[in-house]
Design a protein around this motif. Sequence first.
Motif, PDB file in Angstrom:
ATOM      1  N   GLY A 219      42.143 -72.740  18.164  1.00  0.00           N
ATOM      2  CA  GLY A 219      43.398 -73.494  19.271  1.00  0.00           C
ATOM      3  C   GLY A 219      43.763 -74.263  19.557  1.00  0.00           C
ATOM      4  N   GLU A 220      41.621 -75.364  20.221  1.00  0.00           N
ATOM      5  CA  GLU A 220      42.315 -76.575  20.302  1.00  0.00           C
ATOM      6  C   GLU A 220      42.033 -77.789  19.265  1.00  0.00           C
ATOM      7  N   PRO A 221      42.838 -78.677  18.434  1.00  0.00           N
ATOM      8  CA  PRO A 221      42.202 -79.283  17.787  1.00  0.00           C
ATOM      9  C   PRO A 221      41.534 -80.078  17.636  1.00  0.00           C
ATOM     10  N   GLU A 222      40.968 -80.789  19.815  1.00  0.00           N
ATOM     11  CA  GLU A 222      39.993 -81.968  19.470  1.00  0.00           C
ATOM     12  C   GLU A 222      38.545 -80.888  19.618  1.00  0.00           C
ATOM     13  N   LEU A 223      38.934 -80.035  19.572  1.00  0.00           N
ATOM     14  CA  LEU A 223      37.783 -79.334  20.388  1.00  0.00           C
ATOM     15  C   LEU A 223      37.142 -78.942  18.709  1.00  0.00           C
ATOM     16  N   GLY A 224      38.123 -78.236  18.255  1.00  0.00           N
ATOM     17  CA  GLY A 224      38.134 -78.022  16.772  1.00  0.00           C
ATOM     18  C   GLY A 224      37.461 -79.203  15.377  1.00  0.00           C
ATOM     19  N   ARG A 225      37.836 -80.195  15.576  1.00  0.00           N
ATOM     20  CA  ARG A 225      37.253 -81.397  14.833  1.00  0.00           C
ATOM     21  C   ARG A 225      35.993 -81.433  15.946  1.00  0.00           C
ATOM     22  N   GLU A 226      35.888 -81.737  16.739  1.00  0.00           N
ATOM     23  CA  GLU A 226      34.377 -81.580  17.552  1.00  0.00           C
ATOM     24  C   GLU A 226      33.327 -80.592  16.771  1.00  0.00           C
ATOM     25  N   PHE A 227      34.020 -79.658  16.463  1.00  0.00           N
ATOM     26  CA  PHE A 227      32.785 -78.680  15.819  1.00  0.00           C
ATOM     27  C   PHE A 227      32.358 -78.502  14.418  1.00  0.00           C
ATOM     28  N   TYR A 228      34.075 -79.210  13.473  1.00  0.00           N
ATOM     29  CA  TYR A 228      33.252 -79.332  12.232  1.00  0.00           C
ATOM     30  C   TYR A 228      32.305 -80.560  12.162  1.00  0.00           C
ATOM     31  N   ALA A 229      32.515 -81.637  13.273  1.00  0.00           N
ATOM     32  CA  ALA A 229      31.692 -82.837  12.504  1.00  0.00           C
ATOM     33  C   ALA A 229      30.489 -82.761  13.541  1.00  0.00           C
ATOM     34  N   ALA A 230      29.694 -80.765  14.382  1.00  0.00           N
ATOM     35  CA  ALA A 230      28.756 -81.306  14.642  1.00  0.00           C
ATOM     36  C   ALA A 230      27.663 -80.657  13.375  1.00  0.00           C
ATOM     37  N   THR A 231      26.539 -81.242  13.673  1.00  0.00           N
ATOM     38  CA  THR A 231      26.139 -81.267  12.284  1.00  0.00           C
ATOM     39  C   THR A 231      24.661 -80.762  11.637  1.00  0.00           C
TER      40      THR A 231
ATOM     41  N   ALA B 273      28.906 -76.174  22.455  1.00  0.00           N
ATOM     42  CA  ALA B 273      29.086 -74.509  23.383  1.00  0.00           C
ATOM     43  C   ALA B 273      29.087 -74.337  25.095  1.00  0.00           C
ATOM     44  N   GLU B 274      28.104 -74.975  24.974  1.00  0.00           N
ATOM     45  CA  GLU B 274      27.874 -75.272  26.352  1.00  0.00           C
ATOM     46  C   GLU B 274      28.638 -76.402  26.988  1.00  0.00           C
ATOM     47  N   HIS B 275      29.350 -77.094  26.990  1.00  0.00           N
ATOM     48  CA  HIS B 275      30.475 -77.583  26.998  1.00  0.00           C
ATOM     49  C   HIS B 275      31.661 -77.232  27.332  1.00  0.00           C
ATOM     50  N   CYS B 276      31.560 -76.027  26.736  1.00  0.00           N
ATOM     51  CA  CYS B 276      32.977 -74.816  26.321  1.00  0.00           C
ATOM     52  C   CYS B 276      32.499 -74.196  27.376  1.00  0.00           C
ATOM     53  N   GLY B 277      31.213 -73.823  28.315  1.00  0.00           N
ATOM     54  CA  GLY B 277      30.655 -73.250  29.260  1.00  0.00           C
ATOM     55  C   GLY B 277      30.452 -71.904  28.324  1.00  0.00           C
ATOM     56  N   ILE B 278      30.173 -71.927  27.653  1.00  0.00           N
ATOM     57  CA  ILE B 278      28.956 -70.802  26.797  1.00  0.00           C
ATOM     58  C   ILE B 278      27.506 -70.826  26.762  1.00  0.00           C
TER      59      ILE B 278
END
Length: 86
Positions: free
Chosen positions: A21-33, A42-47
């Motif tokens: 639901g959050e485009p910027e977070l989605g970009r960071e998610f798919y950029a993580a390798t 995930a920790e940045h998101c509080g998880i």
Amino acid sequence: MDCSSSPLLDALDHFLYRMDGEPELGREFYAATTPEEMVALAEHCGILIDADDFRALLRSGSTEFWVVGGDEGSNPVAHLQRVFRV
């Protein structure tokens, strides 16, 4: 580990919904390798989830994201499986 009622599985679902639901977070998610990058995101998101927890959930968990079709670039679970080599 019984992932069907796992708080970690709920946390992973929350992370994936938020990423979806959050485009910027989605970009960071798919950029993580790397696992380290994904855990940090995930920790940045509080998880609070570590790489071993991610791997365990990907091997035995179940969420509606598991049935979404698509390749790594459009399916978050496929991307997680690649990052964590599961």
